[in-house]
Write an enzyme that holds these catalytic residues in place. Structure first.
Site, PDB file in Angstrom:
ATOM      1  CE  LYS A  11      -4.009  -2.139   2.216  1.00 31.05           C
ATOM      2  NZ  LYS A  11      -5.081  -1.960   3.227  1.00 31.05           N
ATOM      3  CE1 TYR A  51      -9.577  -2.845   0.099  1.00 27.20           C
ATOM      4  CE2 TYR A  51      -8.684  -0.992  -1.120  1.00 27.20           C
ATOM      5  CZ  TYR A  51      -8.505  -2.086  -0.295  1.00 27.20           C
ATOM      6  OH  TYR A  51      -7.236  -2.412   0.143  1.00 27.20           O
ATOM      7  CG  PHE A  59     -13.479   1.669   6.692  1.00 25.89           C
ATOM      8  CD1 PHE A  59     -13.026   1.024   5.554  1.00 25.89           C
ATOM      9  CD2 PHE A  59     -14.159   0.920   7.643  1.00 25.89           C
ATOM     10  CE1 PHE A  59     -13.230  -0.337   5.355  1.00 25.89           C
ATOM     11  CE2 PHE A  59     -14.371  -0.452   7.459  1.00 25.89           C
ATOM     12  CZ  PHE A  59     -13.901  -1.071   6.306  1.00 25.89           C
ATOM     13  NE  ARG A 104      -2.453  -5.700   7.228  1.00 23.40           N
ATOM     14  CZ  ARG A 104      -3.484  -6.425   6.820  1.00 23.40           C
ATOM     15  NH1 ARG A 104      -3.936  -7.424   7.557  1.00 23.40           N
ATOM     16  NH2 ARG A 104      -4.074  -6.153   5.675  1.00 23.40           N
ATOM     17  CG  ASN A 114      -3.724  -2.269   6.689  1.00 20.42           C
ATOM     18  OD1 ASN A 114      -3.605  -1.899   5.519  1.00 20.42           O
ATOM     19  ND2 ASN A 114      -4.660  -3.114   7.068  1.00 20.42           N
ATOM     20  CG  HIS A 117      -5.685  -6.241   0.009  1.00 21.28           C
ATOM     21  ND1 HIS A 117      -6.858  -6.289   0.700  1.00 21.28           N
ATOM     22  CD2 HIS A 117      -5.805  -7.119  -1.024  1.00 21.28           C
ATOM     23  CE1 HIS A 117      -7.671  -7.163   0.107  1.00 21.28           C
ATOM     24  NE2 HIS A 117      -7.052  -7.672  -0.950  1.00 21.28           N
ATOM     25  CD  GLU A 128      -9.056  -9.404  -3.390  1.00 20.31           C
ATOM     26  OE1 GLU A 128      -9.910  -9.075  -2.556  1.00 20.31           O
ATOM     27  OE2 GLU A 128      -7.895  -9.736  -3.076  1.00 20.31           O
TER      28      GLU A 128
HETATM   29  P1  CMP Z   1      -7.595  -4.413   3.487  1.00 22.78           P
HETATM   30  O1  CMP Z   1      -7.132  -5.813   3.740  1.00 22.78           O
HETATM   31  O2  CMP Z   1      -6.976  -3.703   2.342  1.00 22.78           O
HETATM   32  O3  CMP Z   1      -9.193  -4.415   3.293  1.00 22.78           O
HETATM   33  C1  CMP Z   1     -10.000  -3.299   3.608  1.00 22.78           C
HETATM   34  C2  CMP Z   1      -9.229  -2.213   4.275  1.00 22.78           C
HETATM   35  O4  CMP Z   1      -9.984  -1.220   4.919  1.00 22.78           O
HETATM   36  C3  CMP Z   1      -8.395  -2.807   5.381  1.00 22.78           C
HETATM   37  O5  CMP Z   1      -7.329  -3.560   4.822  1.00 22.78           O
HETATM   38  C4  CMP Z   1      -7.972  -1.566   6.153  1.00 22.78           C
HETATM   39  O6  CMP Z   1      -6.762  -1.015   5.707  1.00 22.78           O
HETATM   40  C5  CMP Z   1      -9.081  -0.560   5.807  1.00 22.78           C
HETATM   41  N1  CMP Z   1      -9.779  -0.058   6.987  1.00 22.78           N
HETATM   42  C6  CMP Z   1      -9.818   1.221   7.360  1.00 22.78           C
HETATM   43  N2  CMP Z   1     -10.542   1.368   8.474  1.00 22.78           N
HETATM   44  C7  CMP Z   1     -10.982   0.146   8.828  1.00 22.78           C
HETATM   45  C8  CMP Z   1     -11.772  -0.362   9.888  1.00 22.78           C
HETATM   46  N3  CMP Z   1     -12.279   0.434  10.838  1.00 22.78           N
HETATM   47  N4  CMP Z   1     -12.013  -1.702   9.921  1.00 22.78           N
HETATM   48  C9  CMP Z   1     -11.512  -2.522   8.964  1.00 22.78           C
HETATM   49  N5  CMP Z   1     -10.756  -2.081   7.930  1.00 22.78           N
HETATM   50  C10 CMP Z   1     -10.485  -0.764   7.863  1.00 22.78           C
END
Ligand code: CMP
Length: 140
Positions: A11, A51, A59, A104, A114, A117, A128
Site C-alpha cells: 500500500k 473495495y 471508512f 503489519r 496498514n 492487503h 482480485e
Molecule cells: P484491506 O485488507 O486492504 O481491506 C479493507 C481495508 O480497509 C483494510 O485492509 C484496512 O486497511 C481498511 N480499513 C480502514 N478502516 C478500517 C476499519 N475500521 N475496519 C476494517 N478495515 C479498515
C-alpha cells in the site's frame, strides 16, 4: 496442501517509506513466490471497484482516497495454501492487534495505512487477481 495463488497489494504508506523490498522479502521468507508484480498508481475507479464490497462501511471513502494517494505494488503470490500463508505473515488488519514479526506489526502505521492487503479466500483471490492482471502477466 496444494500450491495456490493469492493477491497482494503493497500500500501507499509502504511505498512512500521505500519498504517495497522489505515487505517482499518478508513474503518470500514466509515461503511465498512473487509470480506477477507491477507498480501502479490506482485510479479512483480502480480503488472504488476493488473495495466495492466495503461501499457501505464508514471508512470506504477514506480508504479509497488513501489507496489513490500514492503508488502501490500489486502482486500475485504463489505458495502452499497461499491465502492463509499470506494472511499469517501479514498479521491482523489493525497493527495494534498484529502478532510479533508480522508485516503489519513491523511496518503498519494504522488500521488504514496498514502496509499490505491480502485476499481473504481462494474465490476472492481469483477475482482480485483478474481485476489487475491478464493471465499472460502471471509467470509461475
Ligand atoms: P484491506 O485488507 O486492504 O481491506 C479493507 C481495508 O480497509 C483494510 O485492509 C484496512 O486497511 C481498511 N480499513 C480502514 N478502516 C478500517 C476499519 N475500521 N475496519 C476494517 N478495515 C479498515
Amino acid at each position: 496442501m496444494a500450491v495456490t495463488r493469492t493477491f497482494s497489494i503493497i500500500k501507499p504508506d509502504a511505498t512512500r517509506r521505500n519498504l517495497t523490498g522489505a515487505v517482499t522479502k518478508a513474503l518470500e521468507d514466509a515461503g511465498l513466490r512473487v509470480v506477477a508484480s507491477k507498480r501502479i498508481h490506482m485510479t479512483n475507479e480502480q480503488a472504488g471497484g476493488f473495495y466495492a464490497v466495503h461501499k457501505e462501511r464508514p471508512f470506504y471513502n477514506d480508504l479509497c482516497a488513501f489507496m489513490t494517494s500514492g503508488p502501490v505494488v500489486v502482486q500475485v503470490l504463489e505458495g502452499e495454501d497461499a491465502v492463509k500463508l499470506n494472511r499469517d505473515v501479514m498479521g491482523a488488519t489493525n497493527p495494534a492487534d498484529a502478532a510479533e514479526g508480522t508485516i503489519r506489526k513491523l511496518f503498519a502505521e494504522s488500521i488504514e495505512a496498514n502496509s499490505v492487503h491480502g485476499s481473504d479466500s481462494d474465490e476472492n483471490a481469483a477475482i482480485e487477481i483478474a481485476f489487475f492482471f491478464k493471465p499472460e502477466e502471471i509467470v509461475g
